[in-house]
Design a protein around this motif. Sequence first.
Motif, PDB file in Angstrom:
ATOM      1  N   MET A   5      37.185  35.817  27.884  1.00 38.62           N
ATOM      2  CA  MET A   5      37.406  36.951  28.767  1.00 38.62           C
ATOM      3  C   MET A   5      36.047  37.574  29.110  1.00 38.62           C
ATOM      4  O   MET A   5      35.187  37.704  28.254  1.00 38.62           O
ATOM      5  N   VAL A  60      35.728  43.007  31.530  1.00 34.42           N
ATOM      6  CA  VAL A  60      37.163  43.173  31.306  1.00 34.42           C
ATOM      7  C   VAL A  60      37.397  43.728  29.912  1.00 34.42           C
ATOM      8  O   VAL A  60      38.202  44.651  29.723  1.00 34.42           O
ATOM      9  N   TRP A  75      42.298  43.513  38.592  1.00 37.47           N
ATOM     10  CA  TRP A  75      41.511  42.468  37.937  1.00 37.47           C
ATOM     11  C   TRP A  75      41.678  42.541  36.420  1.00 37.47           C
ATOM     12  O   TRP A  75      41.939  41.534  35.755  1.00 37.47           O
ATOM     13  N   ASN A 115      43.804  39.793  34.078  1.00 37.14           N
ATOM     14  CA  ASN A 115      43.104  39.139  32.975  1.00 37.14           C
ATOM     15  C   ASN A 115      43.798  39.424  31.651  1.00 37.14           C
ATOM     16  O   ASN A 115      43.958  38.524  30.824  1.00 37.14           O
ATOM     17  N   ARG A 124      47.137  37.450  31.339  1.00 40.97           N
ATOM     18  CA  ARG A 124      46.940  36.012  31.089  1.00 40.97           C
ATOM     19  C   ARG A 124      46.674  35.719  29.615  1.00 40.97           C
ATOM     20  O   ARG A 124      46.962  34.623  29.144  1.00 40.97           O
TER      21      ARG A 124
END
Length: 136
Positions: free
Chosen positions: A1, A5, A46, A50, A53
């Motif tokens: 990642m 993030v 965004w 992220n 996921r």
Amino acid sequence: MHPDVKAALKDIFEEHGTVPPPWVMYPEIHPHSIGWRMGEGEHHMWVWHNWRRELPWTEEERLSYLRAFPARPAWLGHVMVFLWDVHPEDEAQDVQPYIERAEQLGFPSLAAYEADLEIKRWPLMLPRRTRVTDER
């Protein structure tokens, strides 16, 4: 990642206790708006995608999360992406079983989704919460 993030997730968790979906953070922005590709909306979308996921959640855990944050019908696409990583407008795969499953689970129909996308004025339908645990 990505490190950005991770830093954003830390801040969001400190403020909200989880990562609220985009329709909660910015209920006034249409799901197909340029607002998700620029500015705060872009950053939150965004981070949210992220984060989702990376979730090791079962379908039931994902459903619990979504039920805690009711979305208007125009967000059905993001609901389906969150649950199964498919979108109702995806022409590369047969999405009809997912659309039917979403409706069986209590999410809006495809007709309601399409009608809501066409509404020209987006009134605020849910109060913006400052913390996920706040009562409505």
